[in-house]
Write a protein that holds these residues in place. Structure first.
Motif, PDB file in Angstrom:
ATOM      1  N   ASP A 210       0.859  -1.183   0.000  1.00  0.00           N
ATOM      2  CA  ASP A 210       0.000   0.000   0.000  1.00  0.00           C
ATOM      3  C   ASP A 210       0.894   1.233   0.000  1.00  0.00           C
ATOM      4  OD1 ASP A 210      -2.190  -1.643   0.140  1.00  0.00           O
ATOM      5  OD2 ASP A 210      -2.204  -1.644   2.345  1.00  0.00           O
ATOM      6  N   ALA A 211       0.368   2.307  -0.538  1.00  0.00           N
ATOM      7  CA  ALA A 211       1.182   3.522  -0.655  1.00  0.00           C
ATOM      8  C   ALA A 211       1.701   3.970   0.717  1.00  0.00           C
ATOM      9  CB  ALA A 211       0.351   4.635  -1.292  1.00  0.00           C
ATOM     10  N   ASP A 212       0.904   3.806   1.787  1.00  0.00           N
ATOM     11  CA  ASP A 212       1.340   4.303   3.093  1.00  0.00           C
ATOM     12  C   ASP A 212       2.388   3.402   3.752  1.00  0.00           C
ATOM     13  OD1 ASP A 212      -0.123   2.164   3.943  1.00  0.00           O
ATOM     14  OD2 ASP A 212      -1.367   3.287   5.370  1.00  0.00           O
ATOM     15  N   ALA A 213       2.736   2.286   3.091  1.00  0.00           N
ATOM     16  CA  ALA A 213       3.788   1.421   3.648  1.00  0.00           C
ATOM     17  C   ALA A 213       5.173   1.998   3.357  1.00  0.00           C
ATOM     18  CB  ALA A 213       3.682   0.020   3.068  1.00  0.00           C
ATOM     19  N   VAL A 214       5.254   2.896   2.401  1.00  0.00           N
ATOM     20  CA  VAL A 214       6.546   3.490   2.034  1.00  0.00           C
ATOM     21  C   VAL A 214       6.788   4.699   2.933  1.00  0.00           C
ATOM     22  CG1 VAL A 214       7.884   4.595   0.207  1.00  0.00           C
ATOM     23  CG2 VAL A 214       6.303   2.735  -0.350  1.00  0.00           C
ATOM     24  N   HIS A 215       7.833   4.598   3.745  1.00  0.00           N
ATOM     25  CA  HIS A 215       8.108   5.668   4.704  1.00  0.00           C
ATOM     26  C   HIS A 215       9.411   6.386   4.346  1.00  0.00           C
ATOM     27  CE1 HIS A 215       8.530   7.824   8.413  1.00  0.00           C
ATOM     28  NE2 HIS A 215       9.709   7.286   8.582  1.00  0.00           N
ATOM     29  N   VAL A 216       9.353   7.689   4.274  1.00  0.00           N
ATOM     30  CA  VAL A 216      10.536   8.480   3.907  1.00  0.00           C
ATOM     31  C   VAL A 216      11.436   8.674   5.124  1.00  0.00           C
ATOM     32  CG1 VAL A 216      11.329  10.723   3.067  1.00  0.00           C
ATOM     33  CG2 VAL A 216       9.290   9.653   2.062  1.00  0.00           C
ATOM     34  N   LEU A 217      12.728   8.394   4.950  1.00  0.00           N
ATOM     35  CA  LEU A 217      13.702   8.590   6.037  1.00  0.00           C
ATOM     36  C   LEU A 217      14.423   9.919   5.842  1.00  0.00           C
ATOM     37  CD1 LEU A 217      15.348   5.038   6.008  1.00  0.00           C
ATOM     38  CD2 LEU A 217      13.645   5.883   7.622  1.00  0.00           C
ATOM     39  N   GLU A 218      14.968  10.415   6.987  1.00  0.00           N
ATOM     40  CA  GLU A 218      15.819  11.605   6.881  1.00  0.00           C
ATOM     41  C   GLU A 218      17.081  11.202   6.127  1.00  0.00           C
ATOM     42  OE1 GLU A 218      16.598  12.992  10.831  1.00  0.00           O
ATOM     43  OE2 GLU A 218      14.487  13.468  11.168  1.00  0.00           O
ATOM     44  N   ALA A 219      17.784  12.170   5.616  1.00  0.00           N
ATOM     45  CA  ALA A 219      19.014  11.897   4.848  1.00  0.00           C
ATOM     46  C   ALA A 219      19.919  10.981   5.641  1.00  0.00           C
ATOM     47  CB  ALA A 219      19.732  13.210   4.559  1.00  0.00           C
ATOM     48  N   THR A 220      20.461   9.953   5.000  1.00  0.00           N
ATOM     49  CA  THR A 220      21.311   8.988   5.712  1.00  0.00           C
ATOM     50  C   THR A 220      22.711   9.560   5.887  1.00  0.00           C
ATOM     51  OG1 THR A 220      21.666   7.938   3.592  1.00  0.00           O
ATOM     52  CG2 THR A 220      20.096   6.898   5.048  1.00  0.00           C
ATOM     53  N   ALA A 221      23.353   9.105   6.975  1.00  0.00           N
ATOM     54  CA  ALA A 221      24.697   9.598   7.284  1.00  0.00           C
ATOM     55  C   ALA A 221      25.710   9.009   6.321  1.00  0.00           C
ATOM     56  CB  ALA A 221      25.054   9.240   8.712  1.00  0.00           C
TER      57      ALA A 221
END
Ligand code: ATP
Length: 334
Positions: free
Chosen positions: A323-334
């Motif tokens: 489902d579209a809401d399963a994709v979660h955006v993360l903050e920029a990775t280190a």
């Protein structure tokens, strides 16, 4: 609700010069009265140092610690309205269980009759009324842990600090103690600050969790927020299995630089040659679920299937859905 514990830009540095270790790095934290708050993080991330500073066993190199609104940064442990339960229980082997529990009151000069009455109340609270006359060596690990709890609670601390208190117990006992500890905390309404490196323990017991990474508090939130909306890749990976995509793949999925998809949010369908097709690499059976690894256009994707589903075999082509809401955006990775 009032704030029970606050840390204001607290740091702790061990050693000097090139050997210096920044165990805790400018941590800000506010724990509410009556909250079950867990510090979660890998070994060496700074959890214990943080707890020891709140307990007064280690002094901060910078910053302030307040308990119940009072600055306790420079008070010794006994002058702070907190008590600590350590992983190794630290019971006195030569004393009876009742005397172990009553120890804090004895130090305070409370008379014997009151001490015994209060110790018996505490032992009843942790369901150990029958063992007061025994010595610690005559108890099981779970019982010793309950004695350590009773001993810490007898002085009615505002805040109870628990440093991996269930770490030495086997899995079944550990799960039982998790339930008991949580129930006890609710019953007493005392603020618990709990340390663990076990994500399941943290997710199932806590009102809120603070995730530590290399001396920094990386995210603070409810178990659900930490699991469903981790802010960083580290948190996503540490609190459960995570598929993390960066770069072009992430932009394709969510127009972001880095995204996460939990394995249990992915479903399988029949491969139809579309862009979501992949090949099963292997599968592992865990009883409650099966875990597949699927090669999806050069990336390995982990998929958890419910036990009802018949898992495909290695080499099978499958279609990945979510489902579209399963994709979660993360903050920029280190
Ligand atoms: P664990 O789960 O293994 O107990 P932790 O997250 O509690 O780990 P800390 O014990 O707080 O981590 O350690 C954080 C860092 O500080 C580590 O690099 C550790 O080696 C270092 N450290 C801790 N205590 C001291 C000390 N007394 N002297 C020097 N370095 C220390």
């Amino acid at each position: 609700m009032s704030v029970a514990v606050s840390l204001e830009s607290v740091s702790c540095v061990f050693g000097h010069g090139a050997q210096a270790v920044r165990a805790v790095d400018r941590v800000d934290l506010s724990i509410e009265g009556g909250e079950f708050f867990t510090l979660l993080g890998p070994s060496g991330s700074g959890k214990t140092t943080c707890l020891r500073m709140i307990g007064g066993f280690t002094l901060p190199s910078a910053g302030r610690i307040l308990i119940g609104g009072q600055d306790v940064s420079h008070l010794p442990p006994y002058a702070r309205p907190v008590n600590t339960v350590f992983q190794d229980y630290a019971l006195f082997p030569h004393m009876s269980i009742r005397d172990n529990v009553a120890y804090g009151l004895m130090v305070q000069g409370v008379d014997k009759a009151t001490r015994h009455r209060r110790a018996d109340e505490m032992l009843e609270l942790v369901r150990l009324s029958q063992v007061g006359v025994r010595r610690p060596a005559q108890l099981s690990g779970g019982q010793r842990q309950r004695v350590a709890l009773a001993r810490a609670l007898i002085k009615q601390p505002q805040v109870l600090l628990l440093d991996e208190p269930l770490g030495a117990l086997d899995l079944k006992l550990r799960e039982q103690m998790q339930t008991e500890l949580k129930a006890l905390q609710r019953q007493l309404g005392i603020t618990f600050l709990f340390i663990t490196h076990d994500q399941h323990e943290a997710l199932s017991m806590s009102d809120r969790i603070g995730v530590f990474n290399q001396g920094r508090l990386e995210q603070v939130g409810t178990p659900r927020a930490i699991y469903d909306q981790p802010s960083t890749r580290f948190v996503a990976d540490f609190v459960g299995a995570a598929n993390v995509f960066d770069g072009a793949r992430a932009r394709e999925l969510a127009q972001a630089d880095s995204v996460m998809l939990r394995p249990e949010r992915i479903r399988l369908g029949v491969a139809d040659g579309s862009r979501l097709g992949g090949m099963v690499l292997d599968q592992q059976y865990f009883g409650a679920f099966s875990r597949l690894r699927v090669d999806w256009r050069g990336e390995t994707v982990t998929v958890d299937l419910s036990p009802q589903a018949v898992p495909p075999a290695p080499g099978d082509m499958v279609h990945l859905h979510w489902d579209a809401d399963a994709v979660h955006v993360l903050e920029a990775t280190a």
